[in-house]
Motif scaffolding. Structure first.
Motif, PDB file in Angstrom:
ATOM      1  N   SER A  16       0.723  -0.899  -0.095  1.00 35.71           N
ATOM      2  CA  SER A  16      -0.040   0.002   0.113  1.00 35.71           C
ATOM      3  C   SER A  16       0.929   1.233   0.147  1.00 35.71           C
ATOM      4  N   TYR A  17       2.030   1.240   0.396  1.00 32.82           N
ATOM      5  CA  TYR A  17       2.972   2.261   0.458  1.00 32.82           C
ATOM      6  C   TYR A  17       3.935   2.222  -0.987  1.00 32.82           C
ATOM      7  N   LEU A  52       3.687   5.662  -2.809  1.00 36.54           N
ATOM      8  CA  LEU A  52       3.863   6.772  -2.328  1.00 36.54           C
ATOM      9  C   LEU A  52       5.691   6.539  -2.547  1.00 36.54           C
ATOM     10  N   VAL A  53       6.316   5.670  -2.313  1.00 36.98           N
ATOM     11  CA  VAL A  53       7.703   5.449  -2.355  1.00 36.98           C
ATOM     12  C   VAL A  53       8.038   5.576  -3.819  1.00 36.98           C
TER      13      VAL A  53
END
Length: 105
Positions: free
Chosen positions: A18-19, A22-23
Motif C-alpha cells: 500500500s506504500y 508513495l515510495v
C-alpha cells in the motif's frame, strides 16, 4: 453476496504494497527534481570558483561586463571604460562567449 464475504475473509495484502505508490513518487521526484538541481548548483559553484580576469560575464541582474579583478568573495566587473562595479561572486550568473570567437559556417 458470497463474493463479498470471500473478499472480506481473505487476508489483506501487506502494508508494504500500500506504500509502494508513495515510495515510487518520492523516487521519481528525487530523480527528476532534486538531483538535477543539485547538479546545477554544483556546476554554478564550480564556475564561480574558476572566474578569472578578462572573462566576459553577465550578472544575475543582467549587467554585462568584463572581469578585471577577482578576490575571495568579490569580483570587480568593468561595465564601461572607467566604470567598475564590485559584485559578490554569487551575483555572477554566466560567462558570455563573444560572437567573434565562434567560427562562421
Amino acid at each position: 453476496m458470497f463474493a463479498t464475504l470471500l473478499l472480506q475473509a481473505t487476508p489483506t495484502s501487506s502494508g508494504l504494497i500500500s506504500y509502494l505508490p508513495l515510495v515510487a513518487m518520492v523516487v521519481v521526484m528525487y530523480f527528476f527534481m532534486i538531483r538535477p538541481q543539485q547538479r546545477r548548483s554544483a556546476e554554478a559553484k564550480k564556475f564561480r570558483a574558476s572566474l578569472a580576469k578578462g572573462a566576459n560575464v553577465v550578472t544575475i541582474g543582467g549587467l554585462h561586463g568584463r572581469v578585471v579583478d577577482v578576490n575571495e568573495d568579490t569580483v570587480t566587473v568593468e561595465v564601461d571604460k572607467g566604470v567598475r562595479l564590485r559584485f559578490d561572486r554569487s551575483a555572477i550568473a554566466r560567462e558570455v562567449v563573444s560572437k567573434s570567437a565562434t567560427p562562421t559556417v
